[in-house]
Design a protein around this motif. Structure first.
Motif, PDB file in Angstrom:
ATOM      1  N   ALA A   1     -15.683  27.159  60.373  1.00  0.00           N
ATOM      2  CA  ALA A   1     -16.599  26.968  61.465  1.00  0.00           C
ATOM      3  C   ALA A   1     -17.738  27.622  61.552  1.00  0.00           C
ATOM      4  O   ALA A   1     -17.886  28.715  61.037  1.00  0.00           O
TER       5      ALA A   1
ATOM      6  N   PHE B   1     -18.497  23.709  63.056  1.00  0.00           N
ATOM      7  CA  PHE B   1     -18.552  22.257  62.430  1.00  0.00           C
ATOM      8  C   PHE B   1     -19.504  21.598  63.010  1.00  0.00           C
ATOM      9  O   PHE B   1     -19.622  21.716  64.151  1.00  0.00           O
TER      10      PHE B   1
ATOM     11  N   GLU C   1     -16.209  19.069  59.770  1.00  0.00           N
ATOM     12  CA  GLU C   1     -14.725  19.750  59.726  1.00  0.00           C
ATOM     13  C   GLU C   1     -13.887  18.972  58.771  1.00  0.00           C
ATOM     14  O   GLU C   1     -14.054  17.736  58.712  1.00  0.00           O
TER      15      GLU C   1
ATOM     16  N   TRP D   1      -7.585  16.531  61.302  1.00  0.00           N
ATOM     17  CA  TRP D   1      -8.083  17.865  61.162  1.00  0.00           C
ATOM     18  C   TRP D   1      -6.890  18.732  61.940  1.00  0.00           C
ATOM     19  O   TRP D   1      -6.239  18.644  62.493  1.00  0.00           O
TER      20      TRP D   1
END
Length: 609
Positions: free
Chosen positions: A514, A516, A522, A586
């Motif tokens: 990150a 992102f 991501e 994610w």
């Protein structure tokens, strides 16, 4: 924030489908992100893992983003000192810095005209605060979207001059306003700090700082206006230091404390989060997390951003509320919030922006169905570009609606409405591989538009209604290759993981990549052959859902899916027959009141057949 791949970005042969998902429940084909199955990626990934001590899967994801072992450490911990170039590489930067330094030393009155979006509000707040710290009187004007439109207008410019401004600075606008800016000739010097694409006729002004103008050698065309304003203040501070200004008892500005605004604007203007931008956002989020800016602190409280801010919370909680003021209410509300000095003032404006954002959502919902109907007809008719219009849509939300249409049909999409003068004014949004900013500027040069501006992914435009058919034909020809895009863009998968790998260790390791956003999406992971053990709806509208997934070895995974618009998705997750699913999403570490939980945030799913 997730990325999708346009068909124009891949060879004509369809790429292999991950887990055999050729069409998910929402219509996406799951494909490997470029380089995921490349031996070179594995080799470079192993080298990164050894040099940085990160897990192999994270190292491979870094390699897929074009990083090698020599750049990996700087990517994980980006330092501004390593990436910030000499501001003088920007054309006209030295002239702009010298003129601003002169204004500071003389205590001149300065006029600022900024755009009404997040980038305009942040850049205006940044320069206003800088100048006021040195005692310069500053008058800032944010044009009203409905009554004045985008960019400078003579009434506003002459009004700033009448109030005493001998220097006028246009922020996040002005590059395409050569004839309008001419009204200040002989009355005030003009500086433009902007990043929008330039037309053939550039303004004849004191300084134009825009990396997208011809002959600018900086290669900084990926910066937003707030980042360029920050660099201008770095250059101005350098000039003041060289002239001995700070030896006269004046304090040097703490520019690093301004990076919260640079980070917010960079994220919300969807700039690529690589290199310098990544350093800006990485450091800026830390500054924002200190909650020292009164206005931002109040807005984060109102938006329930109570933990450390992230790119996600900036893009989906803070930014939309600042934008809402410029869309359907008071155009300068976001700017005034960012420059608020008292808690009471800041809280009142934050709550006002929160209310306006709710109204914006209602206005958007009111026109979305009709816009989607037009768009669907155009898509089914084979158009390469979608251009929908109405006589009574709210101009403040046409850009958001264009984004929704773009996501649904995977085409460059344009939405326009008729203004009080009988002209069509609209916004466009693009898919990967197609530059809508360049397209509308070209359309203006062909006499189809009266005003145009923007960048690769987004644009604004105005035209006479009679030119609408010709404009659509022009855009269809310009974006001919998009005609062959699938209805839904391909969904790029970074890695396939077993249920046992969806744990805190991997979540923390992925978080090292990150912030992102655009250019550093991501990592999207896929997990195969899972079932839903438990589910329950959450949220005010009950369109979000928490699930417990079970996979190989009866391993349990906490899953969540937010703001589900498709009833078929909810029906499948709540199917009591417990069908076997493939899920993509994610892996995130969520923090609340000092506790950490691991969640798999579902982006897409498919039934296993």
């Amino acid at each position: 924030m997730s990325e999708t791949i346009s068909l124009s970005d891949v060879p004509s042969a369809l790429p292999d489908a991950v887990l055999g998902v050729t069409e998910s429940l929402t219509g996406h084909r799951w494909v490997w992100r470029t380089g995921a199955d490349d031996e070179r990626t594995l080799r470079i990934g192993s080298a990164i893992a050894q040099s940085c001590g990160v897990p192999e899967i994270v190292a491979r994801i870094m390699a897929m983003r074009g990083l090698g072992p020599e750049h990996a450490s700087a990517f994980i911990e980006p330092r501004l000192r390593a990436f910030l170039p000499d501001p003088s590489t920007l054309r006209d930067m030295d002239k702009a810095a010298e003129r601003l330094a002169k204004a500071v030393k003389a205590g001149e009155t300065v006029g600022i005209l900024g755009d009404y979006d997040v980038d305009g509000a942040c850049s205006s707040a940044l320069l206003t605060t800088f100048l006021r710290e040195f005692g310069c009187p500053v008058h800032t004007h944010i044009p009203d979207r409905m009554n004045e439109g985008y960019g400078p207008n003579e009434t506003a410019l002459l009004g700033l001059n009448t109030r005493g401004a001998s220097l006028v600075v246009c922020l996040d606008c002005g590059t395409a306003a050569a004839s309008i800016l001419a009204c200040l000739e002989g009355k005030a010097d003009v500086i433009v700090i902007d990043h929008h694409k330039a037309e053939l006729a550039l303004p004849d002004i004191h300084a134009l700082v825009n990396p997208n103008q011809p002959d600018c050698p900086s290669t900084l065309n990926h910066l937003c206006a707030t980042a360029l304003t920050f660099m201008t203040l770095v250059a101005t501070t350098r000039v003041l230091r060289q002239n001995g200004y700070f030896k006269e008892g004046h304090k040097e500005p703490k520019l690093l404390e301004c990076l919260d605004l640079v980070a917010l604007a960079t994220i919300c203007d969807v700039m690529p989060l690589r290199d310098l931008n990544r350093a800006f956002v990485h450091q800026g989020l830390r500054v924002m997390g200190e909650r020292n800016r009164t206005g931002l602190r109040s807005l984060m409280d109102v938006a329930s951003v109570l933990e450390k801010p992230t790119a996600f919370s900036c893009g989906f909680a803070i930014g939309p509320r600042i934008n809402a003021g410029g869309r359907i209410a008071e155009s300068d509300l976001g700017f005034r919030l960012l420059t608020a000095e008292t808690e009471l003032e800041a809280r009142q404006m934050a709550e006002r922006l929160n209310d306006v954002n709710r109204k914006r959502q209602d206005v958007e919902a009111d026109i979305l169905e009709a816009a989607m109907t037009q768009a669907r007809e155009q898509f089914e008719s084979g158009n390469a570009a979608i251009l929908v219009t109405s006589n009574d849509w709210h101009a403040g939300v046409v850009g958001i609606v264009a984004s929704r249409i773009k996501e649904e049909f995977n085409r460059p999409s344009f939405v326009a409405t008729v203004d009080e003068n009988g002209m069509l004014k609209g916004s466009g949004r693009s898919v990967p591989g197609f530059d809508v900013g360049a397209a509308v500027i070209a359309a203006k040069e062909h006499g189809l538009l009266t005003a145009a501006g923007g960048h690769t992914a987004a644009c604004g435009f105005s035209l006479s209604i009679e030119h609408l058919p010709a404009l659509h034909a022009f855009l269809n020809e310009r974006f001919e290759a998009a005609r062959h895009n699938p209805r839904k863009a391909f969904l790029p998968i970074d890695a396939l993981i077993p249920p046992s790998a969806a744990n805190a260790e991997l979540g923390h390791a992925l978080a090292m990549l990150a912030p992102f956003g655009q250019g550093n999406e991501e990592p999207l992971l896929a997990i195969g052959n899972v079932k839903v053990d438990r589910f329950f709806r959450i949220g005010a509208n009950k369109r979000s859902i928490r699930v417990t997934l079970s996979g190989e070895g009866n391993r349990k995974i906490n899953g969540i899916m937010f703001n589900v618009k498709d009833d078929r998705v909810l029906d499948l997750l709540e199917d009591l027959s417990r069908p076997t699913l493939n899920v993509a999403g994610w892996l995130r570490i969520d923090r609340w009141q000092g506790r950490e939980t691991v969640n798999f945030c579902i982006r897409d799913l498919a039934r296993v057949v």
